[in-house]
Design a protein around this motif. Structure first.
Motif: not given
Ligand SMILES: *Cc1c(COP(=O)(O)O)cnc(C)c1O
Length: 391
Positions: A377-386, A236-249
């Protein structure tokens, strides 16, 4: 559902700061040379000759489909609960809501234990077992503790989990139900880290702290492989990632480099965009200042527990991936996250974690900043369940 998988294994470990090599079959945490994270490296040329990307289609629908590119040597040591291979969902409804035509959600809530922490801990616990560990330990803001407990239980070893006392109740219940030894502390994940370090010292526990061992990031990098595979090998052209420790990014960034070496993708890369909570935004502050490292954040506060990481040991790796990719780092408030959980839910059918909502909340700002284009094309990461945040 659990199909057979091939063996894998790294060729060596490499210091991410100075490039020094270490053997992959010893228990090493941070690099002895620089005290920074180690990366597992593979003989990608040889793997690329043996394994074509099209062969993956016939493989098991979990992250072990990339087994040759993972550090676990023997399939017998792979602890498997169905982790990875989560759906990439195109959501025109959410696209309308955020003002972009092509928005996707990578829904990581589908993982075992309801968050993408399952990916990292599946690999880290499998490798710990392969290297002979019988007791593992980690500090956690919550979800990593649940995942560690699950994989330790499934692998038949003991887990010691240390979390802040105000961790959401569903996560505490989960950790207890999965048989881990749970310690609650007044303080933040950094205080929990100090407690784990003492246990490692005194009892010889295997330390699973984020990026203090080289294998959690190997689990999380599979998100990068999955994105490429799901999009027909066009990132994709962009990845939007919620960053704590950043391991996924940083893991996805690593995966993109590996895939290029394998000949599976070209040199193009998505803009890597970090989203943090306004009450704990060390990476955003460092990115805005142009710093190579992030100073620890004082008085960290946010209800998105996965983002309450005042000091990330992979800070330099996160910041360089953002910069090299032409990405950005932005923060959103807890009120914005609270408002966006139901907005995302009503637009998509996904009850996301506040961390996932943070990525959607950030999009209008990223449009204003000129970081995202209408054609992206923008990918948002839903990293967990509400569900894990219900009080
Ligand atoms: C841990 C966590 C994060 C942050 O992930 P990192 O890869 O450590 O930055 C985001 N969201 C949720 C739900 C988490 O559990």
């Amino acid at each position: 559902m659990i199909d057979e998988i091939p063996g894998g294994g790294a060729s060596h470990l490499e210091c991410t700061a100075c490039g020094a090599d270490y053997p992959s079959e010893e228990r090493i945490g941070l690099s002895p040379c620089c005290g920074r994270p180690l990366y597992a490296r593979y003989d990608l040329e040889a793997i690329g000759r043996r394994l074509g990307r099209d062969a993956l289609a016939a493989r098991s629908p979990d992250l072990w489909r990339y087994a040759e590119l993972l550090p676990v040597r023997s399939p017998a040591h792979a602890v498997r609960l169905g982790e990875g291979f989560t759906p990439l969902i195109e959501t025109p409804g959410l696209g309308k809501e955020v003002g972009l035509p092509r928005v996707f959600i990578k829904d990581e809530a589908i993982n075992p234990t309801g968050s993408f922490k399952a990916r990292g801990l599946a690999l880290a616990v499998s490798r710990a077992i392969e290297l002979g560990a019988t007791e593992v330990a980690l500090p956690s803001a919550g979800n990593a503790g649940g995942a560690a407990a699950a994989y330790a239980a499934a692998g038949g070893i003991r887990a010691h989990v240390v979390v802040p006392r105000d961790t959401p109740a569903p996560i505490l219940a989960e950790i207890r139900a999965l048989g881990a030894e749970l310690t609650l502390l007044d303080g933040l994940i950094s205080d929990c880290g100090a407690h784990v370090a003492r246990g490692v010292e005194e009892h010889g526990w295997y330390d699973l702290s984020t990026l203090k061992e080289p294998y959690r990031v190997e689990g999380k990098k599979t998100m990068g492989y999955e994105l490429a595979e799901a999009l027909g090998w066009r990132l994709p052209e962009a990845i939007v990632y919620p960053t704590g420790g950043g391991t996924g990014l940083v893991g996805m960034w690593k995966a993109f480099g590996e895939m290029e070496s394998l000949g599976w993708i070209g040199p193009e890369r998505p803009k890597m965009i970090s989203v943090q909570a306004a009450g704990c935004a060390p990476i955003v502050r460092a990115w805005e200042r142009g710093d190579a490292h992030a100073e620890p954040w004082e008085g960290a506060e946010t209800y998105a527990s996965g983002l309450r990481v005042p000091s990330a040991i992979g800070d330099a790796l996160i910041l360089s991936a953002i910069r090299e990719s032409g990405g950005a780092a932005v923060s959103v408030t807890d009120d914005e996250m609270r408002a966006w959980v139901p907005r995302v839910g009503a637009a998509t059918g996904i009850f996301c974690a506040p961390e996932g909502a943070a990525t959607a909340a950030a999009v209008p700002r990223l449009r204003e900043m000129g970081v995202l284009d209408a054609s992206d094309r923008v990918v948002l990461f839903n990293t967990g369940s509400g569900l894990k945040y219900v009080r």
